[in-house]
Design an enzyme around this catalytic site. Structure first.
Site, PDB file in Angstrom:
ATOM      1  N   ARG A  90     -45.228 -19.998  21.205  1.00 49.29           N
ATOM      2  CA  ARG A  90     -46.273 -19.264  21.495  1.00 49.29           C
ATOM      3  C   ARG A  90     -47.357 -19.269  21.567  1.00 49.29           C
ATOM      4  NH1 ARG A  90     -47.027 -12.810  20.739  1.00 49.29           N
ATOM      5  NH2 ARG A  90     -49.282 -12.993  21.466  1.00 49.29           N
ATOM      6  N   ARG A 102     -43.178 -13.409  26.510  1.00 46.12           N
ATOM      7  CA  ARG A 102     -43.243 -14.320  25.704  1.00 46.12           C
ATOM      8  C   ARG A 102     -41.560 -14.229  24.897  1.00 46.12           C
ATOM      9  NH1 ARG A 102     -47.981 -10.219  23.148  1.00 46.12           N
ATOM     10  NH2 ARG A 102     -48.213 -10.800  24.689  1.00 46.12           N
ATOM     11  N   ASP A 105     -42.556 -12.076  19.487  1.00 48.03           N
ATOM     12  CA  ASP A 105     -44.154 -11.093  19.212  1.00 48.03           C
ATOM     13  C   ASP A 105     -43.811 -10.876  18.115  1.00 48.03           C
ATOM     14  OD1 ASP A 105     -46.501 -10.622  19.398  1.00 48.03           O
ATOM     15  OD2 ASP A 105     -45.898  -8.685  20.788  1.00 48.03           O
ATOM     16  N   ASP A 107     -45.004  -8.960  15.017  1.00 44.12           N
ATOM     17  CA  ASP A 107     -46.268  -8.117  14.540  1.00 44.12           C
ATOM     18  C   ASP A 107     -45.830  -7.108  13.043  1.00 44.12           C
ATOM     19  OD1 ASP A 107     -47.656  -8.139  16.751  1.00 44.12           O
ATOM     20  OD2 ASP A 107     -47.073  -6.933  17.875  1.00 44.12           O
TER      21      ASP A 107
END
Length: 170
Positions: A90, A102, A105, A107
């Site tokens: 990424r 992507r 990811d 988070d």
């Protein structure tokens, strides 16, 4: 002196390449962070790309959530998440990457019951309450977590969202 352990929920998503392998790689990497233990992993759910990224070349996402117990602060966990994303290919330096497909990811969606509003780090995650692909696996790993600012539990938020998605307005 004992180090305080924090509960941290990290959402993982992938919609390029071998999605399941990228998620597995990320879970392994998260469990290897110094001072951190993988407490639980939620189910893997599939979701369509968000409206903003539709038509950008990526397919459906595979998503999950892990609950970590860590002695690190949220900023240090974020740095580790971004390192893991980079290791998976990424590139966050591309400005328009935010809504692009992507490989990975990661988070931070919850960090204890803290509210963090800093450049590049917002906890609870701003989209948490509206994302079934986060709430469903999060409810499986940390249903009793209280989400600021109102203190609703993750399970309450998940049940409310499921009703709204089903067209039932409580």
């Amino acid at each position: 002196m004992s180090v305080q352990a924090h509960n941290c929920a990290v959402a993982l998503g992938s919609n390029l390449g071998d999605r399941r392998a990228f998620l597995q790689q990320a879970v392994r990497a998260l469990s290897c962070i110094s001072g951190t233990t993988l407490a639980r992993q939620g189910p893997i759910v599939e979701s369509e790309p968000m409206v903003e990224s539709a038509g950008s070349g990526g397919g459906a996402y595979l998503n999950t959530v892990v609950m970590l117990q860590t002695s690190l602060d949220a900023r240090a966990v974020l740095a580790e998440c971004q390192r893991i994303e980079r290791d998976a290919g990424r590139d966050r330096s591309i400005e328009h990457q935010r809504w692009m497909p992507r490989t990975l990811d990661l988070d931070i969606v919850l960090f204890d019951e803290q509210v963090i509003d800093e450049p590049g780090l917002s906890v609870p995650h701003p989209g948490l309450r509206e994302r079934s692909f986060v709430l469903e696996p999060l409810a499986a790993v940390w249903p009793e977590a209280r989400v600021p600012p109102d203190g609703a539990t993750v399970m309450e938020l998940w049940n409310s969202l499921r009703l709204r998605l089903a067209g039932v307005h409580p």
